[in-house]
Design a protein around this motif. Structure first.
Motif, PDB file in Angstrom:
ATOM      1  N   GLY A 217       0.807  -1.215   0.000  1.00 46.79           N
ATOM      2  CA  GLY A 217       0.000   0.000   0.000  1.00 46.79           C
ATOM      3  C   GLY A 217       0.838   1.261   0.000  1.00 46.79           C
ATOM      4  N   GLU A 218       2.066   1.146  -0.457  1.00 46.76           N
ATOM      5  CA  GLU A 218       2.995   2.286  -0.428  1.00 46.76           C
ATOM      6  C   GLU A 218       3.144   2.970  -1.778  1.00 46.76           C
ATOM      7  N   LEU A 219       2.547   2.425  -2.823  1.00 46.75           N
ATOM      8  CA  LEU A 219       2.723   2.958  -4.169  1.00 46.75           C
ATOM      9  C   LEU A 219       1.362   3.005  -4.853  1.00 46.75           C
ATOM     10  N   CYS A 220       0.974   4.200  -5.273  1.00 45.54           N
ATOM     11  CA  CYS A 220      -0.355   4.412  -5.851  1.00 45.54           C
ATOM     12  C   CYS A 220      -0.220   4.874  -7.300  1.00 45.54           C
ATOM     13  N   PHE A 221      -1.087   4.394  -8.155  1.00 47.65           N
ATOM     14  CA  PHE A 221      -1.027   4.683  -9.583  1.00 47.65           C
ATOM     15  C   PHE A 221      -2.342   5.252 -10.092  1.00 47.65           C
ATOM     16  N   GLY A 222      -2.222   6.009 -11.190  1.00 49.26           N
ATOM     17  CA  GLY A 222      -3.370   6.427 -11.980  1.00 49.26           C
ATOM     18  C   GLY A 222      -3.270   5.810 -13.360  1.00 49.26           C
ATOM     19  N   ILE A 223      -4.138   6.282 -14.272  1.00 51.78           N
ATOM     20  CA  ILE A 223      -4.172   5.785 -15.643  1.00 51.78           C
ATOM     21  C   ILE A 223      -3.930   6.952 -16.590  1.00 51.78           C
ATOM     22  N   GLY A 224      -3.035   6.791 -17.551  1.00 52.41           N
ATOM     23  CA  GLY A 224      -2.727   7.836 -18.519  1.00 52.41           C
ATOM     24  C   GLY A 224      -3.136   7.446 -19.919  1.00 52.41           C
ATOM     25  N   MET A 225      -4.415   7.194 -20.121  1.00 52.29           N
ATOM     26  CA  MET A 225      -4.913   6.829 -21.455  1.00 52.29           C
ATOM     27  C   MET A 225      -5.675   7.984 -22.094  1.00 52.29           C
ATOM     28  N   SER A 226      -6.751   8.462 -21.464  1.00 49.74           N
ATOM     29  CA  SER A 226      -7.643   9.443 -22.079  1.00 49.74           C
ATOM     30  C   SER A 226      -6.928  10.757 -22.360  1.00 49.74           C
ATOM     31  N   GLU A 227      -7.390  11.440 -23.420  1.00 51.28           N
ATOM     32  CA  GLU A 227      -6.830  12.734 -23.789  1.00 51.28           C
ATOM     33  C   GLU A 227      -7.954  13.710 -24.107  1.00 51.28           C
ATOM     34  N   PRO A 228      -7.690  15.023 -24.002  1.00 51.55           N
ATOM     35  CA  PRO A 228      -8.753  16.020 -24.171  1.00 51.55           C
ATOM     36  C   PRO A 228      -9.488  15.939 -25.502  1.00 51.55           C
ATOM     37  N   GLU A 229      -8.800  15.607 -26.581  1.00 53.25           N
ATOM     38  CA  GLU A 229      -9.424  15.645 -27.904  1.00 53.25           C
ATOM     39  C   GLU A 229      -9.761  14.261 -28.462  1.00 53.25           C
ATOM     40  N   SER A 230      -9.559  13.223 -27.677  1.00 54.41           N
ATOM     41  CA  SER A 230      -9.687  11.870 -28.220  1.00 54.41           C
ATOM     42  C   SER A 230     -11.042  11.229 -27.982  1.00 54.41           C
ATOM     43  N   GLY A 231     -11.800  11.698 -26.989  1.00 53.90           N
ATOM     44  CA  GLY A 231     -13.062  11.058 -26.691  1.00 53.90           C
ATOM     45  C   GLY A 231     -12.859   9.588 -26.374  1.00 53.90           C
ATOM     46  N   SER A 232     -13.662   8.735 -27.013  1.00 53.83           N
ATOM     47  CA  SER A 232     -13.540   7.296 -26.800  1.00 53.83           C
ATOM     48  C   SER A 232     -12.616   6.628 -27.810  1.00 53.83           C
ATOM     49  N   ASP A 233     -12.010   7.426 -28.679  1.00 57.51           N
ATOM     50  CA  ASP A 233     -11.129   6.889 -29.713  1.00 57.51           C
ATOM     51  C   ASP A 233      -9.696   6.875 -29.195  1.00 57.51           C
ATOM     52  N   LEU A 234      -9.354   5.824 -28.468  1.00 56.65           N
ATOM     53  CA  LEU A 234      -8.053   5.777 -27.809  1.00 56.65           C
ATOM     54  C   LEU A 234      -6.908   5.779 -28.811  1.00 56.65           C
ATOM     55  N   ALA A 235      -7.133   5.237 -29.993  1.00 59.08           N
ATOM     56  CA  ALA A 235      -6.054   5.174 -30.985  1.00 59.08           C
ATOM     57  C   ALA A 235      -5.672   6.542 -31.528  1.00 59.08           C
ATOM     58  N   SER A 236      -6.472   7.567 -31.226  1.00 59.10           N
ATOM     59  CA  SER A 236      -6.178   8.905 -31.740  1.00 59.10           C
ATOM     60  C   SER A 236      -5.329   9.730 -30.786  1.00 59.10           C
TER      61      SER A 236
ATOM     62  N   ARG B 105       2.344   7.883 -28.683  1.00 60.58           N
ATOM     63  CA  ARG B 105       2.731   7.451 -30.029  1.00 60.58           C
ATOM     64  C   ARG B 105       4.239   7.577 -30.178  1.00 60.58           C
ATOM     65  N   THR B 106       4.892   6.473 -30.546  1.00 59.11           N
ATOM     66  CA  THR B 106       6.344   6.448 -30.700  1.00 59.11           C
ATOM     67  C   THR B 106       6.767   6.298 -32.155  1.00 59.11           C
ATOM     68  N   GLU B 107       5.809   6.119 -33.046  1.00 61.22           N
ATOM     69  CA  GLU B 107       6.093   6.034 -34.475  1.00 61.22           C
ATOM     70  C   GLU B 107       5.062   6.877 -35.214  1.00 61.22           C
ATOM     71  N   PRO B 108       5.380   7.378 -36.401  1.00 54.81           N
ATOM     72  CA  PRO B 108       4.412   8.166 -37.172  1.00 54.81           C
ATOM     73  C   PRO B 108       3.120   7.393 -37.398  1.00 54.81           C
ATOM     74  N   LEU B 109       2.016   8.129 -37.424  1.00 55.24           N
ATOM     75  CA  LEU B 109       0.715   7.505 -37.601  1.00 55.24           C
ATOM     76  C   LEU B 109       0.624   6.813 -38.954  1.00 55.24           C
ATOM     77  N   ASP B 110       0.219   5.556 -38.927  1.00 58.65           N
ATOM     78  CA  ASP B 110      -0.045   4.784 -40.138  1.00 58.65           C
ATOM     79  C   ASP B 110      -1.564   4.709 -40.279  1.00 58.65           C
ATOM     80  N   THR B 111      -2.119   5.453 -41.241  1.00 58.81           N
ATOM     81  CA  THR B 111      -3.575   5.522 -41.351  1.00 58.81           C
ATOM     82  C   THR B 111      -4.208   4.175 -41.699  1.00 58.81           C
ATOM     83  N   SER B 112      -3.409   3.253 -42.227  1.00 58.27           N
ATOM     84  CA  SER B 112      -3.946   1.928 -42.535  1.00 58.27           C
ATOM     85  C   SER B 112      -3.971   1.015 -41.309  1.00 58.27           C
ATOM     86  N   ASN B 113      -3.241   1.419 -40.263  1.00 60.56           N
ATOM     87  CA  ASN B 113      -3.222   0.644 -39.014  1.00 60.56           C
ATOM     88  C   ASN B 113      -2.970   1.618 -37.866  1.00 60.56           C
ATOM     89  N   ARG B 114      -4.029   2.276 -37.428  1.00 64.83           N
ATOM     90  CA  ARG B 114      -3.904   3.336 -36.418  1.00 64.83           C
ATOM     91  C   ARG B 114      -3.463   2.801 -35.062  1.00 64.83           C
TER      92      ARG B 114
END
Length: 391
Positions: free
Chosen positions: A126-145, A180-189
């Motif tokens: 109980g000494e280490l607490c975490f949050g989640i860093g997924m959602s973004e202001p402009e992404s809504g439910s589209d996590l891949a964006s 994102r660590t690589e440029p966006l590939d629109t064929s495989n977001r």
């Protein structure tokens, strides 16, 4: 229906049942001693490090973490019994919730040996607490964006972007950030995304509160401004972040927190109904409201068994993503429906039971988030439909 959509129905064993009763007795003592006041949605809204450490001292945090990493090596079914009891009384469990629920399983599956040794024993204590860093202001439910980007530098990465709706970010020690660590590939977001273990006290991290309409604060926006993440704090394989994130979702979506967030006001309403039916106090509710409470009991019972079955699937190492999505859709809808039913009851007896009215106010304030967090119900219905071959 396919087997992976509806896992095999399981029953709770004697060991889990005995553990449940032990937790229940502990919680009665804590409430009687004034350690906490039962409330609504406490896995998100009630952060209490001291209470988390009490639970950890009893072996009720990090239960499924193997003993070689400081955990207790217990089953998901035993953990289910503990977490359900904690949620049923509205205990203040937010401090350990994210770390115990999904950070630890992700570390066990994707983390290096050094990462496991560095983080898992502290989570268990109980000494280490975490949050989640997924959602973004402009992404809504589209996590891949996601727009957060990480660029490779000597010895690590530089991460820049914004994360929002980070529960407990202002008090957490760290979070897993998807970037994102690589440029966006629109064929495989979904390609080219990676996860990073971010110290929320590091240089370049700023945290701004998101204040709810009722004045409460548990959400935050986290800005990462060229934050340095060393190579040994990359989680898993760079570029494989989408696969890793989606593997977390069965843990995030299927637990009893997806149907018990409004259980405390529901139980208070049942107590009021019993008292008024016995003629001992207050204004009796209408027959319609009483019948609605009965229907909620049936639904909660079904959700308990569904969620327990998903826990059994996770214990067996089976894919439970679709079943977890189904639990989340049905459970969070039920939480909101309970809030509405109890609100009608409270309107009939507000003068007789101010405690019930307070709980209802808390439930209604939290209700908008039930069907949004962890994936909107609209998105999750699509997940279920695709599993059935309907989309």
């Amino acid at each position: 229906m396919s087997g992976h959509l509806v896992p095999q129905l399981v029953t709770e064993g004697e060991q889990a049942r005995a553990l449940r009763l032990e937790v229940r007795a502990f919680l009665r003592e804590e409430i009687a001693a004034g350690s906490f006041t039962p409330w609504v949605d406490t896995w998100l809204t009630r952060w209490d490090n001291d209470f988390t450490k009490k639970l950890a001292a009893r072996g009720w945090v990090g239960m499924t973490i193997p003993t070689e990493y400081g955990g207790h090596g217990r089953t998901f079914l035993e953990r289910f019994a503990v977490t359900e009891e904690l949620l049923a009384v509205g205990a203040p469990v937010a401090a350990q919730w994210i770390a115990d629920r999904q950070i630890a399983p992700s570390l066990l599956r994707f983390g290096t040996e050094e990462q496991k040794q560095a983080f898992l024993p502290k989570i268990t204590k109980g000494e280490l607490c975490f949050g989640i860093g997924m959602s973004e202001p402009e992404s809504g439910s589209d996590l891949a964006s996601v727009q957060t980007k990480a660029r490779k530098v000597d010895g690590g990465w530089r991460v820049t972007g914004r994360k929002t709706w980070t529960s407990g970010g202002h008090v957490a020690d760290g979070f897993f950030a998807l970037a994102r660590t690589e440029p966006l590939d629109t064929s495989n977001r979904h390609a080219g995304l990676s996860q990073f273990i971010v110290d929320l006290r590091a240089d370049g991290v700023s945290i701004d509160p998101i204040i709810a309409m009722n004045g409460s604060h548990h959400f935050n926006e986290v800005t990462l401004d060229n934050v340095f993440i060393p190579d040994d704090r990359v989680l898993g394989t760079p570029g494989d972040g989408w696969h890793q994130v989606t593997s977390e979702l069965a843990f995030e979506r299927s637990g009893p927190e997806r149907f018990l967030s409004t259980f405390v006001p529901f139980e208070e309403a049942l107590a009021h109904l019993r008292a008024t039916s016995a003629g001992t106090t207050g204004t009796a509710p209408t027959q319609r409201t009483g019948g609605a409470l009965g229907r909620h009991i049936a639904r909660l019972t079904a959700l308990h068994h569904m969620s327990l079955s998903v826990a059994s699937s996770l214990q067996a190492g089976e894919n439970a993503d679709t079943a977890a999505a189904l639990v989340k859709v049905l459970g969070t809808t039920e939480e909101g429906d309970i809030a509405e039913t109890v609100d009608r009851l409270a309107g009939d007896c507000a003068a007789d039971n101010p405690r019930l009215q307070d709980l209802v106010d808390g439930a209604l304030a939290q209700r908008p988030g039930f069907t949004l967090r962890g994936g909107t119900n609209e998105v999750l219905r699509g997940v279920v439909a695709r599993s059935l071959g309907l989309r």
